[in-house]
Design a protein around this motif. Structure first.
Motif, short mmCIF file in Angstrom:
data_model
loop_
_atom_site.label_atom_id
_atom_site.label_comp_id
_atom_site.label_asym_id
_atom_site.label_seq_id
_atom_site.Cartn_x
_atom_site.Cartn_y
_atom_site.Cartn_z
N LEU A 18 0.81 -1.22 0.00
CA LEU A 18 0.00 0.00 0.00
C LEU A 18 0.85 1.27 0.00
CD1 LEU A 18 -2.89 -1.00 2.41
CD2 LEU A 18 -3.09 -0.49 -0.01
N LEU A 19 2.02 1.22 0.60
CA LEU A 19 2.87 2.41 0.64
C LEU A 19 3.57 2.66 -0.70
CD1 LEU A 19 4.45 2.15 4.19
CD2 LEU A 19 2.52 3.54 3.46
N ALA A 20 3.75 1.60 -1.48
CA ALA A 20 4.42 1.73 -2.77
C ALA A 20 3.45 2.04 -3.90
CB ALA A 20 5.18 0.44 -3.09
N GLY A 21 2.17 1.81 -3.67
CA GLY A 21 1.17 2.01 -4.71
C GLY A 21 0.69 3.44 -4.77
N PRO A 22 -0.34 3.67 -5.57
CA PRO A 22 -0.91 5.02 -5.68
C PRO A 22 -1.45 5.49 -4.33
CG PRO A 22 -1.82 3.53 -7.36
CD PRO A 22 -1.01 2.70 -6.42
N LEU A 26 -4.01 3.73 -0.62
CA LEU A 26 -3.81 3.81 0.82
C LEU A 26 -4.94 4.62 1.46
CD1 LEU A 26 -2.21 3.31 3.40
CD2 LEU A 26 -0.79 5.29 2.82
N ALA A 27 -5.32 5.72 0.83
CA ALA A 27 -6.41 6.54 1.36
C ALA A 27 -7.71 5.76 1.41
CB ALA A 27 -6.58 7.79 0.50
N ALA A 28 -8.00 4.97 0.38
CA ALA A 28 -9.22 4.17 0.36
C ALA A 28 -9.19 3.13 1.47
CB ALA A 28 -9.39 3.50 -1.00
N TYR A 29 -8.04 2.51 1.69
CA TYR A 29 -7.91 1.52 2.76
C TYR A 29 -8.17 2.15 4.13
CZ TYR A 29 -5.76 -1.78 6.00
OH TYR A 29 -5.54 -2.62 7.05
N VAL A 30 -7.61 3.32 4.36
CA VAL A 30 -7.82 4.02 5.63
C VAL A 30 -9.29 4.38 5.80
CG1 VAL A 30 -7.30 6.13 6.94
CG2 VAL A 30 -5.45 4.85 5.82
N LYS A 31 -9.94 4.82 4.73
CA LYS A 31 -11.37 5.15 4.81
C LYS A 31 -12.21 3.92 5.11
CE LYS A 31 -11.24 9.35 2.08
NZ LYS A 31 -11.82 10.08 0.94
N LEU A 32 -11.83 2.76 4.58
CA LEU A 32 -12.53 1.52 4.92
C LEU A 32 -12.38 1.21 6.41
CD1 LEU A 32 -11.50 -0.64 1.84
CD2 LEU A 32 -13.83 0.12 2.38
N LEU A 33 -11.16 1.37 6.93
CA LEU A 33 -10.93 1.14 8.37
C LEU A 33 -11.76 2.11 9.21
CD1 LEU A 33 -7.05 0.68 8.54
CD2 LEU A 33 -8.78 -1.09 8.89
N VAL A 34 -11.79 3.37 8.81
CA VAL A 34 -12.54 4.38 9.56
C VAL A 34 -14.04 4.05 9.55
CG1 VAL A 34 -13.27 6.81 9.54
CG2 VAL A 34 -10.84 6.22 9.29
N TYR A 35 -14.56 3.64 8.41
CA TYR A 35 -15.97 3.26 8.34
C TYR A 35 -16.26 2.14 9.33
CZ TYR A 35 -20.42 1.49 6.68
OH TYR A 35 -21.71 1.06 6.63
N CYS A 36 -15.41 1.11 9.33
CA CYS A 36 -15.62 -0.03 10.23
C CYS A 36 -15.55 0.40 11.70
CB CYS A 36 -14.60 -1.11 9.95
SG CYS A 36 -14.83 -1.91 8.35
N ALA A 37 -14.63 1.31 12.01
CA ALA A 37 -14.50 1.78 13.40
C ALA A 37 -15.70 2.61 13.81
CB ALA A 37 -13.21 2.58 13.56
N GLU A 38 -16.14 3.49 12.94
CA GLU A 38 -17.28 4.35 13.28
C GLU A 38 -18.58 3.57 13.44
OE1 GLU A 38 -16.28 8.72 11.47
OE2 GLU A 38 -17.30 7.30 10.16
N HIS A 39 -18.72 2.51 12.67
CA HIS A 39 -19.96 1.73 12.70
C HIS A 39 -19.84 0.44 13.51
CE1 HIS A 39 -20.50 4.44 9.28
NE2 HIS A 39 -21.78 4.40 9.61
N LEU A 40 -18.67 0.25 14.14
CA LEU A 40 -18.43 -0.92 14.99
C LEU A 40 -18.81 -2.23 14.29
CD1 LEU A 40 -19.76 0.54 18.36
CD2 LEU A 40 -17.39 0.40 17.57
N THR A 41 -18.29 -2.39 13.09
CA THR A 41 -18.64 -3.56 12.28
C THR A 41 -17.65 -4.71 12.44
OG1 THR A 41 -17.39 -2.85 10.34
CG2 THR A 41 -19.68 -2.07 10.52
N GLY A 42 -16.61 -4.51 13.22
CA GLY A 42 -15.63 -5.57 13.39
C GLY A 42 -14.79 -5.83 12.15
N GLY A 43 -14.65 -4.84 11.30
CA GLY A 43 -13.84 -5.00 10.10
C GLY A 43 -14.61 -5.53 8.91
N ARG A 44 -15.91 -5.61 9.02
CA ARG A 44 -16.76 -6.14 7.95
C ARG A 44 -17.77 -5.07 7.54
NH1 ARG A 44 -18.30 -11.22 6.14
NH2 ARG A 44 -16.85 -12.13 7.64
#
Length: 92
Positions: A18-22, A26-44
Motif C-alpha cells: 500500500l505504501l508503494a502504490g498510488p 492507501l487513502a481508500a484503505y484508511v477510509k474503509l478502516l474508519v468506516y468499520c471503526a465508526e460503525h463498529l462492524t468488526g472489520g466487515r
C-alpha cells in the motif's frame, strides 16, 4: 458508541504494497478502516458489494474503483456480499 481511533500497522500496510502504490489506494484503505471503526462492524462492511458509486461515496467516501484497488492488494476481501477489511484492530 463509536470508536475514536484506528490503528494502522505499518508492517501490514508495507507488506501489502500500500505504501508503494498510488496514494489513492492507501487513502481508500484508511477510509474503509474508519468506516468499520465508526460503525463498529468488526472489520466487515455487510451487504455492500451491490452498492453503486454514489452509495460508496456517501457511506465510506470512496468510489467502487478505489475499492477494487484495495481488493487487488489483498487488504480487503469479498465474502459473499460483504467486504472484510484486513488489518482491522479488534482490540481497540
Amino acid at each position: 458508541m463509536r470508536r475514536n481511533r484506528v490503528e494502522l500497522s505499518i508492517p501490514v500496510v508495507r507488506a501489502a504494497g500500500l505504501l508503494a502504490g498510488p496514494p489513492a489506494t492507501l487513502a481508500a484503505y484508511v477510509k474503509l478502516l474508519v468506516y468499520c471503526a465508526e460503525h463498529l462492524t468488526g472489520g466487515r462492511i455487510p451487504a455492500c458489494i451491490g452498492w453503486n458509486d454514489t452509495r460508496w461515496l456517501m457511506e465510506v467516501g470512496i468510489r467502487r474503483r478505489d475499492l477494487g484497488f484495495v481488493l487487488a492488494t489483498g487488504m480487503a476481501v469479498e465474502e459473499g456480499t460483504d467486504v472484510v477489511v484486513k488489518g482491522y484492530d479488534h482490540k481497540g
